[in-house]
Write a protein that holds these residues in place. Sequence first.
Motif, PDB file in Angstrom:
ATOM      1  N   TYR A 111       0.828  -1.197   0.000  1.00  0.00           N
ATOM      2  CA  TYR A 111       0.000   0.000   0.000  1.00  0.00           C
ATOM      3  C   TYR A 111       0.867   1.253   0.000  1.00  0.00           C
ATOM      4  O   TYR A 111       1.687   1.470   0.897  1.00  0.00           O
ATOM      5  CB  TYR A 111      -0.927   0.034   1.220  1.00  0.00           C
ATOM      6  N   ILE A 112       0.698   2.063  -1.039  1.00  0.00           N
ATOM      7  CA  ILE A 112       1.342   3.369  -1.147  1.00  0.00           C
ATOM      8  C   ILE A 112       0.257   4.350  -1.563  1.00  0.00           C
ATOM      9  O   ILE A 112      -0.335   4.200  -2.639  1.00  0.00           O
ATOM     10  CB  ILE A 112       2.497   3.360  -2.168  1.00  0.00           C
ATOM     11  N   ARG A 113       0.004   5.307  -0.731  1.00  0.00           N
ATOM     12  CA  ARG A 113      -1.137   6.202  -0.952  1.00  0.00           C
ATOM     13  C   ARG A 113      -1.084   6.886  -2.318  1.00  0.00           C
ATOM     14  O   ARG A 113      -2.069   6.877  -3.072  1.00  0.00           O
ATOM     15  CB  ARG A 113      -1.174   7.244   0.181  1.00  0.00           C
ATOM     16  N   ASN A 114       0.039   7.480  -2.678  1.00  0.00           N
ATOM     17  CA  ASN A 114       0.116   8.208  -3.944  1.00  0.00           C
ATOM     18  C   ASN A 114      -0.080   7.283  -5.139  1.00  0.00           C
ATOM     19  O   ASN A 114      -0.695   7.651  -6.139  1.00  0.00           O
ATOM     20  CB  ASN A 114       1.460   8.928  -4.060  1.00  0.00           C
ATOM     21  N   ARG A 115       0.452   6.063  -5.033  1.00  0.00           N
ATOM     22  CA  ARG A 115       0.282   5.103  -6.130  1.00  0.00           C
ATOM     23  C   ARG A 115      -1.182   4.694  -6.256  1.00  0.00           C
ATOM     24  O   ARG A 115      -1.704   4.556  -7.362  1.00  0.00           O
ATOM     25  CB  ARG A 115       1.171   3.880  -5.904  1.00  0.00           C
ATOM     26  N   ALA A 116      -1.853   4.506  -5.112  1.00  0.00           N
ATOM     27  CA  ALA A 116      -3.275   4.142  -5.141  1.00  0.00           C
ATOM     28  C   ALA A 116      -4.095   5.236  -5.824  1.00  0.00           C
ATOM     29  O   ALA A 116      -4.957   4.960  -6.672  1.00  0.00           O
ATOM     30  CB  ALA A 116      -3.782   3.904  -3.722  1.00  0.00           C
ATOM     31  N   VAL A 117      -3.824   6.486  -5.469  1.00  0.00           N
ATOM     32  CA  VAL A 117      -4.555   7.599  -6.078  1.00  0.00           C
ATOM     33  C   VAL A 117      -4.278   7.663  -7.574  1.00  0.00           C
ATOM     34  O   VAL A 117      -5.185   7.890  -8.387  1.00  0.00           O
ATOM     35  CB  VAL A 117      -4.177   8.932  -5.398  1.00  0.00           C
ATOM     36  N   ARG A 118      -3.039   7.454  -7.948  1.00  0.00           N
ATOM     37  CA  ARG A 118      -2.696   7.492  -9.372  1.00  0.00           C
ATOM     38  C   ARG A 118      -3.416   6.388 -10.134  1.00  0.00           C
ATOM     39  O   ARG A 118      -3.896   6.601 -11.252  1.00  0.00           O
ATOM     40  CB  ARG A 118      -1.177   7.351  -9.538  1.00  0.00           C
ATOM     41  N   HIS A 119      -3.483   5.197  -9.563  1.00  0.00           N
ATOM     42  CA  HIS A 119      -4.233   4.112 -10.202  1.00  0.00           C
ATOM     43  C   HIS A 119      -5.679   4.545 -10.446  1.00  0.00           C
ATOM     44  O   HIS A 119      -6.231   4.337 -11.530  1.00  0.00           O
ATOM     45  CB  HIS A 119      -4.238   2.866  -9.314  1.00  0.00           C
ATOM     46  N   MET A 120      -6.301   5.130  -9.435  1.00  0.00           N
ATOM     47  CA  MET A 120      -7.709   5.530  -9.579  1.00  0.00           C
ATOM     48  C   MET A 120      -7.870   6.635 -10.612  1.00  0.00           C
ATOM     49  O   MET A 120      -8.837   6.648 -11.376  1.00  0.00           O
ATOM     50  CB  MET A 120      -8.266   5.950  -8.215  1.00  0.00           C
TER      51      MET A 120
END
Length: 239
Positions: A111-120
């Motif tokens: 879990y990496i917050r910035n990566r999760a947001v970028r995926h979305m």
Amino acid sequence: MQPKYKRILLKLSGESLAGSKSHGIDFDKVLEICRPIKQCADMGVQIGIVVGGGNFWRGRSSGKMDRTRADHMGMLATTINALGVADALEQLGVQVRVQTAIEMRQIAEPYIRNRAVRHMEKGRVVVFGCGTGNPFFSTDTAAALRAAEIDADIVLKATMVDGVYDSDPKTNPNAVKFDSLSFLDVLNRGLQVMDSTAASLCMDNHIPILVFSIDRPENIVKAVCGEPIGTIVKVVKED
């Protein structure tokens, strides 16, 4: 239908993935739940999903086991469910990523917050496993935490009941369903929406919670489009 929310955090219970079974995963049921998730993604809604693990493991029911170890086992159960949801979404043609709060790089991203947001932002659904990665915190709290971290507009809690009642509707035929509540109502009255840690976290970050029934999975689309279903819990002026 037009979505009301741009970015959502959907909380799915482990029990909902078991379908008519009392244990494990009913993959046909998972596909049924994932079809409206795909419909929402096709409408441009950015979606994060937190899954529970109660269809495999409920550590709190075993008083003889160390709580920390039992919670770690529950986190592994959520990972099984996250992979099942991801597989169903992929079969339906949805781009999806699984991120886990405990590193297991061979099967999921950490879990990496910035990566999760970028995926979305790229239209991918992100499924979060392992809860918060810490014992003593429920997956409801994980849903509230991830919602705050990804700046979700709302937490959609898909449950086995159609909203929040003043008492258990399974045992009290006269139980009254609420259409809307404040967070202080929930906390002061001890209503079964989310645990107090999760509710407080949503209240502090002004993230509303919509509780609705997953018995009809199409309710996910109705919830995203702002139709009057379930019970909405939100911050009001007196909060």
